[in-house]
Design a protein around this motif. Sequence first.
Motif, PDB file in Angstrom:
ATOM      1  N   TYR A   1       0.843  -1.187   0.000  1.00 47.20           N
ATOM      2  CA  TYR A   1       0.000   0.000   0.000  1.00 47.20           C
ATOM      3  C   TYR A   1       0.881   1.241   0.000  1.00 47.20           C
ATOM      4  O   TYR A   1       1.722   1.421   0.864  1.00 47.20           O
ATOM      5  CB  TYR A   1      -0.889  -0.025   1.244  1.00 47.20           C
ATOM      6  N   MET A   2       0.677   2.060  -0.997  1.00 42.54           N
ATOM      7  CA  MET A   2       1.416   3.318  -1.067  1.00 42.54           C
ATOM      8  C   MET A   2       0.416   4.442  -0.884  1.00 42.54           C
ATOM      9  O   MET A   2      -0.496   4.614  -1.686  1.00 42.54           O
ATOM     10  CB  MET A   2       2.105   3.427  -2.425  1.00 42.54           C
ATOM     11  N   THR A   3       0.586   5.184   0.214  1.00 44.58           N
ATOM     12  CA  THR A   3      -0.366   6.262   0.504  1.00 44.58           C
ATOM     13  C   THR A   3      -0.097   7.473  -0.380  1.00 44.58           C
ATOM     14  O   THR A   3       0.960   7.583  -0.997  1.00 44.58           O
ATOM     15  CB  THR A   3      -0.242   6.682   1.974  1.00 44.58           C
ATOM     16  N   GLN A   4      -1.063   8.375  -0.380  1.00 46.06           N
ATOM     17  CA  GLN A   4      -0.958   9.547  -1.238  1.00 46.06           C
ATOM     18  C   GLN A   4       0.246  10.403  -0.858  1.00 46.06           C
ATOM     19  O   GLN A   4       1.048  10.763  -1.702  1.00 46.06           O
ATOM     20  CB  GLN A   4      -2.244  10.353  -1.087  1.00 46.06           C
ATOM     21  N   ALA A   5       0.340  10.728   0.433  1.00 44.16           N
ATOM     22  CA  ALA A   5       1.509  11.459   0.909  1.00 44.16           C
ATOM     23  C   ALA A   5       2.513  10.421   1.388  1.00 44.16           C
ATOM     24  O   ALA A   5       2.134   9.447   2.012  1.00 44.16           O
ATOM     25  CB  ALA A   5       1.114  12.371   2.060  1.00 44.16           C
ATOM     26  N   ALA A   6       3.785  10.644   1.066  1.00 38.53           N
ATOM     27  CA  ALA A   6       4.801   9.679   1.468  1.00 38.53           C
ATOM     28  C   ALA A   6       4.815   9.558   2.990  1.00 38.53           C
ATOM     29  O   ALA A   6       5.129  10.511   3.685  1.00 38.53           O
ATOM     30  CB  ALA A   6       6.162  10.136   0.971  1.00 38.53           C
ATOM     31  N   ALA A   7       4.408   8.405   3.505  1.00 33.01           N
ATOM     32  CA  ALA A   7       4.369   8.202   4.949  1.00 33.01           C
ATOM     33  C   ALA A   7       5.654   7.513   5.366  1.00 33.01           C
ATOM     34  O   ALA A   7       5.755   6.291   5.331  1.00 33.01           O
ATOM     35  CB  ALA A   7       3.149   7.372   5.322  1.00 33.01           C
ATOM     36  N   LEU A   8       6.634   8.325   5.732  1.00 30.63           N
ATOM     37  CA  LEU A   8       7.944   7.782   6.108  1.00 30.63           C
ATOM     38  C   LEU A   8       8.398   8.481   7.383  1.00 30.63           C
ATOM     39  O   LEU A   8       7.858   9.518   7.763  1.00 30.63           O
ATOM     40  CB  LEU A   8       8.961   8.067   4.990  1.00 30.63           C
ATOM     41  N   TYR A   9       9.402   7.887   8.022  1.00 33.21           N
ATOM     42  CA  TYR A   9       9.948   8.505   9.227  1.00 33.21           C
ATOM     43  C   TYR A   9      11.090   9.405   8.799  1.00 33.21           C
ATOM     44  O   TYR A   9      12.155   8.930   8.412  1.00 33.21           O
ATOM     45  CB  TYR A   9      10.395   7.421  10.205  1.00 33.21           C
ATOM     46  N   VAL A  10      10.843  10.714   8.841  1.00 34.91           N
ATOM     47  CA  VAL A  10      11.796  11.655   8.254  1.00 34.91           C
ATOM     48  C   VAL A  10      13.111  11.724   9.014  1.00 34.91           C
ATOM     49  O   VAL A  10      14.124  12.125   8.456  1.00 34.91           O
ATOM     50  CB  VAL A  10      11.177  13.072   8.137  1.00 34.91           C
ATOM     51  N   GLU A  11      13.119  11.319  10.292  1.00 37.17           N
ATOM     52  CA  GLU A  11      14.368  11.377  11.048  1.00 37.17           C
ATOM     53  C   GLU A  11      15.288  10.208  10.696  1.00 37.17           C
ATOM     54  O   GLU A  11      16.474  10.250  10.999  1.00 37.17           O
ATOM     55  CB  GLU A  11      14.108  11.299  12.565  1.00 37.17           C
ATOM     56  N   LEU A  12      14.706   9.182  10.097  1.00 37.46           N
ATOM     57  CA  LEU A  12      15.490   7.984   9.806  1.00 37.46           C
ATOM     58  C   LEU A  12      16.024   8.018   8.385  1.00 37.46           C
ATOM     59  O   LEU A  12      15.517   8.735   7.528  1.00 37.46           O
ATOM     60  CB  LEU A  12      14.626   6.735  10.001  1.00 37.46           C
ATOM     61  N   SER A  13      17.036   7.199   8.145  1.00 37.02           N
ATOM     62  CA  SER A  13      17.590   7.117   6.801  1.00 37.02           C
ATOM     63  C   SER A  13      16.678   6.246   5.938  1.00 37.02           C
ATOM     64  O   SER A  13      15.783   5.560   6.442  1.00 37.02           O
ATOM     65  CB  SER A  13      18.995   6.518   6.851  1.00 37.02           C
ATOM     66  N   VAL A  14      16.916   6.310   4.641  1.00 31.79           N
ATOM     67  CA  VAL A  14      16.166   5.490   3.691  1.00 31.79           C
ATOM     68  C   VAL A  14      16.283   4.021   4.094  1.00 31.79           C
ATOM     69  O   VAL A  14      15.293   3.289   4.177  1.00 31.79           O
ATOM     70  CB  VAL A  14      16.722   5.712   2.267  1.00 31.79           C
ATOM     71  N   ASP A  15      17.512   3.618   4.369  1.00 32.26           N
ATOM     72  CA  ASP A  15      17.767   2.232   4.732  1.00 32.26           C
ATOM     73  C   ASP A  15      17.012   1.844   6.009  1.00 32.26           C
ATOM     74  O   ASP A  15      16.402   0.776   6.077  1.00 32.26           O
ATOM     75  CB  ASP A  15      19.278   2.046   4.944  1.00 32.26           C
ATOM     76  N   GLU A  16      17.017   2.738   6.995  1.00 28.76           N
ATOM     77  CA  GLU A  16      16.335   2.429   8.263  1.00 28.76           C
ATOM     78  C   GLU A  16      14.829   2.314   8.066  1.00 28.76           C
ATOM     79  O   GLU A  16      14.171   1.453   8.651  1.00 28.76           O
ATOM     80  CB  GLU A  16      16.656   3.509   9.313  1.00 28.76           C
ATOM     81  N   ASN A  17      14.263   3.207   7.252  1.00 33.95           N
ATOM     82  CA  ASN A  17      12.838   3.125   6.947  1.00 33.95           C
ATOM     83  C   ASN A  17      12.497   1.786   6.294  1.00 33.95           C
ATOM     84  O   ASN A  17      11.557   1.107   6.695  1.00 33.95           O
ATOM     85  CB  ASN A  17      12.435   4.262   6.006  1.00 33.95           C
ATOM     86  N   LEU A  18      13.286   1.424   5.300  1.00 35.17           N
ATOM     87  CA  LEU A  18      13.004   0.182   4.576  1.00 35.17           C
ATOM     88  C   LEU A  18      13.183  -1.031   5.484  1.00 35.17           C
ATOM     89  O   LEU A  18      12.402  -1.977   5.438  1.00 35.17           O
ATOM     90  CB  LEU A  18      13.909   0.084   3.353  1.00 35.17           C
ATOM     91  N   ARG A  19      14.211  -0.989   6.316  1.00 35.12           N
ATOM     92  CA  ARG A  19      14.441  -2.093   7.248  1.00 35.12           C
ATOM     93  C   ARG A  19      13.271  -2.267   8.205  1.00 35.12           C
ATOM     94  O   ARG A  19      12.870  -3.387   8.525  1.00 35.12           O
ATOM     95  CB  ARG A  19      15.711  -1.826   8.066  1.00 35.12           C
TER      96      ARG A  19
END
Lengths: 258, 359
Positions: A82-100
């Motif tokens: 599921y990909m939401t309309q607004a990117a729902a990510l943890y902005v304090e974390l790195s790309v790798d940390e989010n994906l992990r």
Amino acid sequence: MSGPEAAVEARDVRKRFGAVEALRGLTVTVHTGQIYGLLGPNGSGKTTFIRAVAGLLRPEGGTLTVLGRGAREAVGTGRIGYMTQAAALYVELSVDENLRFFAALLGIHDVDRRIEEVLRTVDLLDRRRSVVGTLSGGMRQRISLATALLHDPRLLLLDEPTVGVDPALRRAFWDHFRALAQRGVTILVSSHVMDEAARCDRLGLIRDGRVLAEGSAAALVARAGTADLESAFLALSESAAAPAAKGSARSATAERNR
Amino acid sequence: MNGRRVAAVARRVASQFRRDHRTIGLLLGAPILVLALVGALWGSGAEQVTRVVVATSPPVPAPVVDALRRVETLQVSTDTPEGAMQQLRDGKADAVVAMRVGVARTEIVVTLEGSDPLRTGTVLGAIQKGILNATGGTPAGGPSSPLQVEYLYGGPDRTLLDHLAPLFIAFFAFFFTFLLSAVSFLRERTTGTLERLLATPLRRAELVIGYLLGFGLFALIQAAVIIGFTIWGLRVQYQGSLATVFVIEAMVVVVAVSIGLFVSAFARTELQAIQFIPLVVLPQAFLSGFLVPVDQLSDVLRPFAVIMPLTYAMEALRAVMIKGFSIADPLIVRDLLVLAGFGLLTSAGAIASIRREVA
């Protein structure tokens, strides 16, 4: 229409938020391996429907079957991306940390390889160590897609996935969606961008929480007798808006029959 | 300075307020609530009764006992010396008056509970008044027997800070942890990540427990810093074991995190989350023994103190730090169990508050 090959089967789905009736008897069948585009103006119910399929809200009426079971149950199997309309990510974390993090929730085993694969898909392998907060909106959108692809889902729900993505990358996105569909992944995508809609196998024109017309882009254009999809959409919306009374009478009959 | 632009800003701010019913409600309702609490707390004018137990052997001179009975604020009873001291330890008495017969002199010994310096002053004052009345202004029991004051816990060298430190330790850990967890879980809701999480196989209970652990870790570090600074920085005197203090503090932290998660379900913005402070934190500050000891609360307010987790945390921390109770003491065990119960209850509330429909 229905049967085992339907990845999403919605019959007369209704959802109300207070005074607003977001879905008024939406009926949609998405077949396995199909790219189904929900096309409609803002506030037409596209996002509400996708969220219902993602198990995030419970319809008040009608039936909704996702991958052969209830929506919430289907989400529990971990086979839905599921990909939401607004990117729902943890902005304090790195790309790798989010994906992990999402990989752990989704129970992915070969984490490093998968992260590399999805980042290559969205062309952001070089930003793996970057903190999400430092990335542009389009990049965040791509990372968001990467998280939705991590677990190789059978059903991919994309809510306006290419907002803020430049044309070249948008093409790359769609090539990737097509490749996924050829591997048997079902994609339910919402959009109000017509050139994207034309790339879908089947389109549902949605307005006021109802499907006005359904079919391939070519079929819809032929039916409306217009030159392109955009005009077809406008023409079909207008012709559907006129006999609105008839439509509500029909749904009233459906209520009684239940 | 352009008046129209100023007016435009003012109008916009007012319109935003008008739309935010919750903020208006809290803006107007919270001060009433807090003032009502303060009024009920200090406005009741309930006469404070000091319970004095006179030890029966060796007998205290009858005139002294009669004089004590004549002091209105004293409630005098008698018991054996051992029974009297036990009552003092159990918190059933505020002071014990006994005679000590020595070789050189006979003296009246007043033993005070001593854990609360403010209370100690009041109690001692009332007893001295009675004894002075009995002896006509000279120290009781004859010229050769001065009044001896002793303390069950602490003593005259205890400062107000020593008395308040356990309360601060519990209160600050609760306050900061609550606020932090409420605001950060709210961010999870507002940034859309919660929605994303709920569309994965992650269960709501897993999310809450994960939050408890993640937050708990930092909250425990905070607790250690608070305790460490109180003891070594402020040089607060304490009894009991620091490990026990830390265990109690850990329970406070768990309760605070789960209350924070729960409350975040009722806020739409971070501003609204902060507005829950007067509703969640202040009543606990007023009623849990922070400002007024729980046993001195009026009958109307005491039931509220009973349902507040900080009441038990503060009671346990004071028992350990001031009275030197061990973790195996029934009182501490009971308080820890009650806190654990609160933790379970509020965690369950937090789990229930995460609805799928995060719209």
